[in-house]
Scaffold this motif. Structure first.
Motif, PDB file in Angstrom:
ATOM      1  N   GLU A  12      -3.904  -5.728 -21.164  1.00 24.39           N
ATOM      2  CA  GLU A  12      -4.824  -6.058 -20.066  1.00 24.39           C
ATOM      3  C   GLU A  12      -5.116  -4.831 -19.211  1.00 24.39           C
ATOM      4  O   GLU A  12      -4.301  -3.906 -19.099  1.00 24.39           O
ATOM      5  N   ASP A  13      -6.279  -4.866 -18.564  1.00 19.23           N
ATOM      6  CA  ASP A  13      -6.704  -3.782 -17.681  1.00 19.23           C
ATOM      7  C   ASP A  13      -6.619  -4.279 -16.248  1.00 19.23           C
ATOM      8  O   ASP A  13      -7.446  -5.067 -15.804  1.00 19.23           O
ATOM      9  N   ARG A  14      -5.595  -3.841 -15.555  1.00 23.23           N
ATOM     10  CA  ARG A  14      -5.444  -4.211 -14.150  1.00 23.23           C
ATOM     11  C   ARG A  14      -4.852  -3.019 -13.396  1.00 23.23           C
ATOM     12  O   ARG A  14      -4.073  -2.232 -13.944  1.00 23.23           O
ATOM     13  N   VAL A  15      -5.232  -2.882 -12.145  1.00 24.26           N
ATOM     14  CA  VAL A  15      -4.682  -1.824 -11.315  1.00 24.26           C
ATOM     15  C   VAL A  15      -4.320  -2.403  -9.954  1.00 24.26           C
ATOM     16  O   VAL A  15      -4.889  -3.396  -9.499  1.00 24.26           O
ATOM     17  N   PHE A  16      -3.357  -1.767  -9.317  1.00 22.32           N
ATOM     18  CA  PHE A  16      -2.842  -2.207  -8.028  1.00 22.32           C
ATOM     19  C   PHE A  16      -3.420  -1.325  -6.932  1.00 22.32           C
ATOM     20  O   PHE A  16      -3.420  -0.106  -7.040  1.00 22.32           O
ATOM     21  N   LYS A  17      -3.828  -1.960  -5.886  1.00 22.78           N
ATOM     22  CA  LYS A  17      -4.401  -1.215  -4.768  1.00 22.78           C
ATOM     23  C   LYS A  17      -3.513  -1.381  -3.532  1.00 22.78           C
ATOM     24  O   LYS A  17      -2.307  -1.271  -3.630  1.00 22.78           O
ATOM     25  N   GLU A  18      -4.110  -1.683  -2.369  1.00 20.47           N
ATOM     26  CA  GLU A  18      -3.332  -1.703  -1.142  1.00 20.47           C
ATOM     27  C   GLU A  18      -2.231  -2.764  -1.157  1.00 20.47           C
ATOM     28  O   GLU A  18      -2.379  -3.825  -1.745  1.00 20.47           O
ATOM     29  N   ASN A  19      -1.147  -2.429  -0.469  1.00 17.96           N
ATOM     30  CA  ASN A  19      -0.074  -3.381  -0.205  1.00 17.96           C
ATOM     31  C   ASN A  19       0.713  -2.856   0.990  1.00 17.96           C
ATOM     32  O   ASN A  19       0.825  -1.644   1.169  1.00 17.96           O
ATOM     33  N   THR A  20       1.250  -3.743   1.778  1.00 14.56           N
ATOM     34  CA  THR A  20       2.024  -3.363   2.959  1.00 14.56           C
ATOM     35  C   THR A  20       3.443  -3.910   2.813  1.00 14.56           C
ATOM     36  O   THR A  20       3.689  -4.816   2.020  1.00 14.56           O
ATOM     37  N   PRO A  21       4.406  -3.394   3.591  1.00 15.40           N
ATOM     38  CA  PRO A  21       5.784  -3.883   3.464  1.00 15.40           C
ATOM     39  C   PRO A  21       5.933  -5.383   3.680  1.00 15.40           C
ATOM     40  O   PRO A  21       6.793  -6.013   3.054  1.00 15.40           O
ATOM     41  N   THR A  22       5.118  -5.968   4.546  1.00 14.81           N
ATOM     42  CA  THR A  22       5.177  -7.422   4.757  1.00 14.81           C
ATOM     43  C   THR A  22       4.158  -8.160   3.907  1.00 14.81           C
ATOM     44  O   THR A  22       4.048  -9.379   3.987  1.00 14.81           O
TER      45      THR A  22
ATOM     46  N   LYS B 154      -2.765 -12.028   5.484  1.00 12.23           N
ATOM     47  CA  LYS B 154      -1.974 -12.985   6.251  1.00 12.23           C
ATOM     48  C   LYS B 154      -2.536 -13.133   7.664  1.00 12.23           C
ATOM     49  O   LYS B 154      -2.721 -12.143   8.376  1.00 12.23           O
ATOM     50  N   LEU B 155      -2.795 -14.390   8.025  1.00 16.41           N
ATOM     51  CA  LEU B 155      -3.093 -14.698   9.423  1.00 16.41           C
ATOM     52  C   LEU B 155      -1.811 -14.605  10.226  1.00 16.41           C
ATOM     53  O   LEU B 155      -1.784 -14.091  11.347  1.00 16.41           O
ATOM     54  N   ASP B 156      -0.727 -15.115   9.652  1.00 19.39           N
ATOM     55  CA  ASP B 156       0.615 -14.977  10.204  1.00 19.39           C
ATOM     56  C   ASP B 156       1.596 -15.092   9.045  1.00 19.39           C
ATOM     57  O   ASP B 156       1.189 -15.096   7.877  1.00 19.39           O
ATOM     58  N   GLY B 157       2.876 -15.207   9.339  1.00 19.94           N
ATOM     59  CA  GLY B 157       3.878 -15.171   8.285  1.00 19.94           C
ATOM     60  C   GLY B 157       3.829 -16.313   7.292  1.00 19.94           C
ATOM     61  O   GLY B 157       4.421 -16.213   6.217  1.00 19.94           O
ATOM     62  N   ARG B 158       3.140 -17.414   7.626  1.00 17.97           N
ATOM     63  CA  ARG B 158       3.101 -18.567   6.732  1.00 17.97           C
ATOM     64  C   ARG B 158       1.679 -19.034   6.432  1.00 17.97           C
ATOM     65  O   ARG B 158       1.478 -20.093   5.858  1.00 17.97           O
TER      66      ARG B 158
ATOM     67  N   ALA C  97      -9.414  -7.278   9.254  1.00 15.15           N
ATOM     68  CA  ALA C  97      -8.383  -6.721  10.133  1.00 15.15           C
ATOM     69  C   ALA C  97      -7.180  -6.228   9.348  1.00 15.15           C
ATOM     70  O   ALA C  97      -6.661  -5.134   9.597  1.00 15.15           O
ATOM     71  N   ARG C  98      -6.745  -7.027   8.391  1.00 13.68           N
ATOM     72  CA  ARG C  98      -5.557  -6.638   7.635  1.00 13.68           C
ATOM     73  C   ARG C  98      -5.830  -5.455   6.699  1.00 13.68           C
ATOM     74  O   ARG C  98      -4.964  -4.605   6.487  1.00 13.68           O
ATOM     75  N   GLN C  99      -7.030  -5.389   6.143  1.00 18.04           N
ATOM     76  CA  GLN C  99      -7.341  -4.236   5.298  1.00 18.04           C
ATOM     77  C   GLN C  99      -7.347  -2.956   6.131  1.00 18.04           C
ATOM     78  O   GLN C  99      -6.885  -1.909   5.667  1.00 18.04           O
ATOM     79  N   ALA C 100      -7.849  -3.046   7.346  1.00 15.31           N
ATOM     80  CA  ALA C 100      -7.840  -1.872   8.228  1.00 15.31           C
ATOM     81  C   ALA C 100      -6.410  -1.428   8.516  1.00 15.31           C
ATOM     82  O   ALA C 100      -6.109  -0.224   8.550  1.00 15.31           O
ATOM     83  N   GLU C 101      -5.519  -2.392   8.724  1.00 16.19           N
ATOM     84  CA  GLU C 101      -4.114  -2.056   8.948  1.00 16.19           C
ATOM     85  C   GLU C 101      -3.521  -1.367   7.721  1.00 16.19           C
ATOM     86  O   GLU C 101      -2.786  -0.379   7.839  1.00 16.19           O
TER      87      GLU C 101
ATOM     88  N   ASP D 275      -5.150   0.269   5.375  1.00 12.39           N
ATOM     89  CA  ASP D 275      -5.770   1.581   5.187  1.00 12.39           C
ATOM     90  C   ASP D 275      -5.121   2.643   6.072  1.00 12.39           C
ATOM     91  O   ASP D 275      -5.107   3.828   5.715  1.00 12.39           O
ATOM     92  N   ALA D 276      -4.603   2.210   7.218  1.00 10.87           N
ATOM     93  CA  ALA D 276      -3.989   3.156   8.151  1.00 10.87           C
ATOM     94  C   ALA D 276      -2.519   3.407   7.849  1.00 10.87           C
ATOM     95  O   ALA D 276      -1.917   4.333   8.416  1.00 10.87           O
ATOM     96  N   LEU D 277      -1.938   2.625   6.949  1.00  9.42           N
ATOM     97  CA  LEU D 277      -0.512   2.730   6.663  1.00  9.42           C
ATOM     98  C   LEU D 277      -0.194   4.024   5.913  1.00  9.42           C
ATOM     99  O   LEU D 277      -0.870   4.368   4.936  1.00  9.42           O
ATOM    100  N   TYR D 278       0.801   4.743   6.375  1.00  9.41           N
ATOM    101  CA  TYR D 278       1.317   5.978   5.768  1.00  9.41           C
ATOM    102  C   TYR D 278       0.364   7.174   5.887  1.00  9.41           C
ATOM    103  O   TYR D 278       0.721   8.282   5.463  1.00  9.41           O
ATOM    104  N   VAL D 279      -0.848   6.993   6.433  1.00  4.88           N
ATOM    105  CA  VAL D 279      -1.812   8.100   6.410  1.00  4.88           C
ATOM    106  C   VAL D 279      -1.423   9.227   7.361  1.00  4.88           C
ATOM    107  O   VAL D 279      -1.862  10.359   7.174  1.00  4.88           O
ATOM    108  N   SER D 280      -0.602   8.952   8.359  1.00  3.42           N
ATOM    109  CA  SER D 280      -0.216  10.010   9.292  1.00  3.42           C
ATOM    110  C   SER D 280       1.061  10.721   8.858  1.00  3.42           C
ATOM    111  O   SER D 280       1.566  11.588   9.573  1.00  3.42           O
TER     112      SER D 280
END
Length: 685
Positions: free
Chosen positions: A120-130, A155-159, A298-302, A304-309
Motif C-alpha cells: 500500500e501507498d500511505r504516508v504519515f504527516k502531522e501528529n502531536t504528543p497528545t 480534538k475539541l478536547d480529550g474525549r 486551530a489544531r493544524q496550526a498548533e 504546524d508550530a510544534l518543534y519549529v523553534s
C-alpha cells in the motif's frame, strides 16, 4: 426617544453576540491527554501473538479477512483509546477489487521477495504528543492511480474528536469509490448499535464510543467480529456492492458511494465522542462535529508550530521525524504464549512505540532504547514510560533478563537500557526517574555478566545481537566483539548513573568492570595487523570487518594507537566510509552487499547498508576523536535521510551503502527518527 430606542437595540445586539460567543464550542486551550490516538497496528496478522498452530509466519492477509484476532485489531489510520476498548477505522472498495480493504495490503515473510512487504501507498504527516491533530495520506487501491484520501483527526478536547476524510480523484478515477467507515467494540460484552441513520454507539466494559456522521450513509451493516461472521461486511460489498441494512453484533459499518473523476474532491466529516454513557458520548461527538472545520484549523496550526523553534536548519525533516515517531505509538498486548517457557511471565497491555506498525508491529529491546532517545525530543514522558515498562516486572524477569522481542523472548539484544536511561536523565535531570529504574538496570547487568560470560574472562557472547546476517564464528567458546563492547558501554553508563545517585561503591564496582572488559577486548579481540576488533573462538579471530568490531570503539575502550588504526578503516571509501554514512561492512569485502541481501536474510542486511542507530553512536565517538570528521559524518547522514524523506515522505529501516536509497521497512521511524537528534545536537537554537 428614537435615539434611546436605537441604543437599546444596539445593546441587545451586542449582548446577544456575547452570549452566542460564550456558548459556541471552541477547541480546548488547556493541555489535553493522549487517551485517544493512532494506537491500532497496521498489521496484526503474521505476529507470534496471533500465531496459527504455533507458526508465527503462516498468517496471511487473506486469512485475516475471516480470522478474528486475539490481542487487538489492525486498521487504516484508526483511532482508538489506549486500552483498545473500541476503535473507529476506515475501509475502501471499488468494483473489480477482490476484497474490501479493511487493513493495509501486503505480503508475509514467506511471500515477499525481501520478507514482509507492504504494498500500500500511505504516508504519515502531522501528529502531536497528545494526538490533538493527525493527518495521514492514503492512495487506494494499491495497484492503481485511482484515489487519494487525506484522513485528519482534531480534538475539541480529550474525549471529543472530529474526523475529516477528503477524497481526490486521480488519473484513473472513472468509477465509484465505496468508503466504509467501521466501528468495533472489542471487550467481551461489547456491542455496537444504531441511533437513527447518522449515529453508531459502541458499548464496552466501562464506557461508550459514539460516532455521528455529518452526511447520512447510503447503507449500514452490523455483524459479529468472529469467524466466519467477521467477513460478512466484506462479502456484502464485494458480492452485492451494498451493505445489508441489517444485523447486530460488535462490528458496524456505514457505506458511502463516491463518484470520482480526475481532480474531483469530496469531503466527509464525523464527530467522535467517548463517555461514561451513551448520552455523554453522543453529546461530545455532536459538539466535535458542530465545530469541525474550526477545530481542524486551530489544531493544524498548533501542529504546524510544534518543534519549529527547536532548530535553525533542516527544520522540516526534523519535525517530520519526531511526528512520525509519534505515529508509531501502538497498543500492544502479549502474555508470552508463543514461547511456552515465558507464558504468563510477561504481561503487556499498553501503548508503546513500535519500530514500524506494519512490518515490525511489536517492541524490540534495542529498538526501544534508540526510540527512547528520539522520544526525548518528541515527548520525554513517552521516552520514560517505554523504558520503565520494559524494566518493570511486567516484562523484565526476576532473573534480571529483559526478553528480547516477541519472536525470541529468551534471547538478548544489545543491552542499551542504561544508555537510554542516562540519555533521558541528561535531557531533563529527573533524578527520581533514574532512581526508579536503577535496580532493574543492576539486575540486568548482573544477568548478562553471569549468563553470557561463561568462562569468566570478561568477554561475552550472546548470538546475533540484532545484526542478523553478520558472519559469526561457531562453537561454545565464541567471544563477540560487539556484545563485549556493549557491556563496556553498559558499565560506563552505570558508573555515570551510580555517581549521580550517590552510589559511590557501585560506581567503583562498575568502573572496575569497565577496566576489566576493556583490557580483555584489547588483548584478546584486537588484530594488530589489520587494526580492528573481531569475534573469535578457540581457533582464533574471524577476520571479517563489520559493525561488530566498531562497538568497542564506540564504547571508548581503544587506545590512541588503536583508535588511529580504526579511523583509517572508518574513513576509507573502499571500506566503511560512504557519502551516506558508515557502511555495516567494508565495500571491499568479498561478501559485501550494499542493499538488499541475497545471502538468505531477506529484509535485514548487515553486510553493507548504512544503519542509522549505529551511525548515531559513531557520530558521538568520531566527534570526540576528530570534530571536523564527526561533523562531516553527521551532515552526510542528515543529508541522505533528508533527501529520501523529501522524495518519498518516508524514513527507512536502513540505506544502501553505495546509493543511499532507503530500504527495508518504510516507516522505521522508531530508530531512524534519530536523524532528529543528529540535527538537534548541531542546530539547536
Amino acid at each position: 426617544m428614537k435615539t434611546r430606542l436605537i441604543y437599546r437595540v444596539i445593546i441587545l445586539i451586542l449582548l446577544g453576540s456575547m452570549i452566542l460567543s460564550a456558548c459556541a464550542v471552541t477547541p480546548q486551550a488547556a493541555p489535553m491527554d493522549d487517551w485517544l490516538g493512532p494506537y491500532a497496528p497496521e498489521r496484526l496478522w503474521g505476529n507470534p501473538r496471533e500465531a496459527i498452530n504455533s507458526d508465527g509466519w503462516s498468517f496471511t492477509y487473506q486469512k485475516a479477512l475471516t480470522t478474528p484476532y486475539q490481542t487487538g485489531e489492525d486498521g487504516i489510520a484508526s483511532l482508538t483509546d489506549k486500552e483498545m476498548n473500541a476503535l473507529f477505522t476506515w475501509a475502501f472498495y471499488t468494483p473489480g477489487e477482490p476484497y474490501l480493504t479493511e487493513r493495509l495490503y501486503g505480503l508475509n515473510n514467506q511471500q515477499g521477495e525481501y520478507g514482509e512487504t507492504i504494498l500500500e501507498d500511505r504516508v504519515f504527516k502531522e501528529n502531536t504528543p497528545t494526538h490533538s491533530y493527525m493527518r495521514y495520506i492514503y492512495n487506494y487501491p494499491y495497484n492503481a492511480d485511482f484515489a487519494q484520501t487525506t484522513i485528519e483527526y482534531a480534538k475539541l478536547d480529550g474525549r471529543s474528536v472530529v474526523a475529516r476524510l477528503t477524497v481526490t480523484g486521480l488519473a484513473d478515477a472513472s468509477s465509484t469509490l465505496m468508503l466504509v467507515p467501521e466501528v468495533i467494540a472489542r471487550t467481551d460484552d461489547g456491542k455496537v448499535t444504531r441511533r437513527g441513520d447518522d449515529t453508531l454507539i459502541a458499548r464496552f466494559d466501562g464506557g461508550v464510543l459514539a460516532v455521528v456522521a455529518e452526511t447520512t450513509p447510503s447503507a449500514w451493516q452490523i455483524t459479529k467480529n468472529i469467524n466466519p461472521d467477521r467477513a460478512l461486511i466484506n462479502a456484502a460489498i464485494v458480492s452485492d456492492f451494498t451493505l445489508t441494512n441489517s444485523g447486530k453484533g460488535d462490528k458496524a459499518a456505514w457505506q458511502y458511494n463516491l463518484d470520482l473523476t480526475n481532480g474531483s474532491t469530496q469531503t466527509l466529516r464525523f464527530g467522535i465522542g467517548y463517555g461514561k454513557n451513551a448520552s455523554q458520548a453522543v453529546r461530545r461527538a455532536k459538539n466535535a462535529l458542530a465545530s469541525a472545520d474550526a477545530t481542524l484549523t486551530a489544531r493544524q496550526a498548533e501542529a504546524d508550530a510544534l518543534y519549529v523553534s527547536d532548530v535553525s536548519a533542516h527544520q522540516e525533516v526534523y519535525q517530520a521525524a519526531l511526528m512520525d515517531l509519534l505515529w508509531n505509538k501502538m497498543y500492544y498486548q502479549y502474555d508470552g504464549s508463543y514461547q511456552s517457557a515465558l507464558t504468563g511471565k510477561v504481561d503487556i497491555h499498553d501503548v508503546v512505540i513500535a519500530p514500524d506498525k506494519w512490518e515490525f508491529p511489536w517492541p524490540a529491546m534495542w529498538d526501544a532504547c534508540f526510540q527512547a532517545k528520539a522520544a526525548t525530543l518528541a515527548d520525554i514522558t513517552l521516552a520514560k514510560n517505554d523504558v520503565s515498562l520494559f524494566l518493570s516486572d511486567r516484562w523484565q524477569l526476576p532473573t534480571g533478563h529483559v526478553p528480547n522481542t516477541e519472536w525470541d523472548l529468551i534471547g538478548e539484544t544489545p543491552p542499551l537500557f542504561a544508555w537510554a536511561a542516562w540519555q533521558i536523565y541528561q535531557t531533563d535531570g529527573d533524578l527520581a526517574y533514574l532512581e526508579s529504574v536503577y535496580p532493574a538496570l543492576e539486575a540486568h547487568y548482573a544477568l548478562i555478566l553471569k549468563a553470557y560470560d561463561r568462562d569468566h574472562d570478561h568477554l561475552f557472547t550472546g548470538g546475533f545481537m540484532g545484526m542478523d546476517n553478520v558472519p559469526r564464528p561457531s562453537g561454545m567458546d565464541v567471544e563477540q566483539a560487539d556484545l563485549s563492547g556493549w557491556m563496556a558501554l553498559f558499565a560506563s553508563d552505570m558508573v555515570s548513573i551510580s555517581n549521580v545517585l550517590g552510589e559511590t561503591d557501585r560506581a567503583g564496582y562498575y568502573s572496575g568492570q569497565y577496566t576489566l572488559i576493556a583490557d580483555a577486548i584489547n588483548t584478546q579481540l584486537w588484530d594488530e595487523a589489520s587494526g580492528f576488533y573481531y569475534d573469535r573462538n578457540a581457533g582464533g579471530l574471524l577476520l571479517q570487518k563489520s559493525y561488530t568490531g566498531l562497538i568497542p570503539f564506540i564504547a571508548g575502550v581503544s587506545s590512541s594507537a588503536q583508535t588511529e588504526a580504526i579511523m583509517t578503516s572508518l574513513t576509507d571509501p573502499e571500506q566503511f566510509w560512504s557519502d551516506y554514512g558508515i557502511r555495516s561492512m567494508p565495500a571491499d569485502s568479498l561478501i559485501y552487499e550494499s542493499g538488499y541481501s541475497a545471502s538468505g536474510w531477506k529484509n535485514s542486511n548487515w553486510r553493507g547498508p548504512v544503519w542509522i542507530p549505529i551511525n548515531y553512536l559513531l557520530v558521538q565517538r568520531v566527534e570526540a576523536v576528530d570534530p571536523a570528521l564527526g561533523d562531516q559524518l553527521r551532515e552526510n547522514l542528515i543529508a541522505n535521510v533528508e533527501a529520501n524523506w523529501q522524495s518519498t515522505s518516508r524514513f527507512y529501516e536502513y540505506y544502501d551503502g553505495d546509493t543511499g536509497s532507503g530500504l527495508g521497512a518504510d516507516h522505521q521511524t522508531g530508530w531512524t527518527a534519530l536523524v532528529a537528534n543528529l540535527i538537534y545536537e548541531k542546530y539547536h537554537k
